[in-house]
Design a protein around this motif. Structure first.
Motif: not given
Length: 152
Positions: A115-133
């Motif tokens: 999860i952290l690896e994904q959050l490390e490179v996530i962008t505002k446009e990524d719709t998975s942010l809320k689910k990842l958090f």
């Protein structure tokens, strides 16, 4: 370094024996060490593995201190991540995720690492942010509980 004979790369995290064996090979300082088999797996083995930390820290008191510092910092980081989530502050989310990866990798907390690896490179446009958090909150809560049991 290559011109002076360095041929080996140790990728973090690495066990103490790997570092010592690499140095012994490079500088021809003696026989290689056999890897000590300490799985570090506890009843919470699916959440984390302490073998990497144990390869550097020999006494239980020091191990518990390291875990305690990690727990304290993780609680602070999760609070800061939640604030950044609410404010849409992607840069802070990326930075905190990046910083947390080092110790989380040393704990071999695989689900949290992913999860952290994904959050490390996530962008505002990524719709998975809320689910990842949300997933991170769940996994970190289980990790905290397991590590808390470890030091009690």
């Amino acid at each position: 370094y290559l011109a002076h004979g360095f041929k080996t790369v140790l990728y973090k995290p690495f066990h103490k024996h790997a570092l010592l064996n690499t140095l012994r090979t490079l500088f021809d300082t003696g026989e290689l060490l056999e890897e000590l088999v300490d799985t570090g797996i506890t009843k919470n083995g699916a959440l984390y593995n302490l073998s990497l930390l144990k390869s550097f820290v020999k006494d239980e008191k020091s191990l518990k201190e390291i875990i305690s510092v990690f727990l304290m910092q993780t609680r602070k980081d999760m609070s800061m991540l939640k604030k950044a989530m609410n404010e849409g502050d992607i840069e802070t989310i990326n930075d905190i995720a990046h910083r947390k990866l080092t110790m989380t990798r040393q704990l071999e907390a695989k689900k949290v690492i992913v999860i952290l690896e994904q959050l490390e490179v996530i962008t505002k446009e990524d719709t998975s942010l809320k689910k990842l958090f949300d997933d991170l909150e769940t996994e970190v809560a289980m990790l905290i509980n397991g590590l808390q049991e470890e030091i009690n």
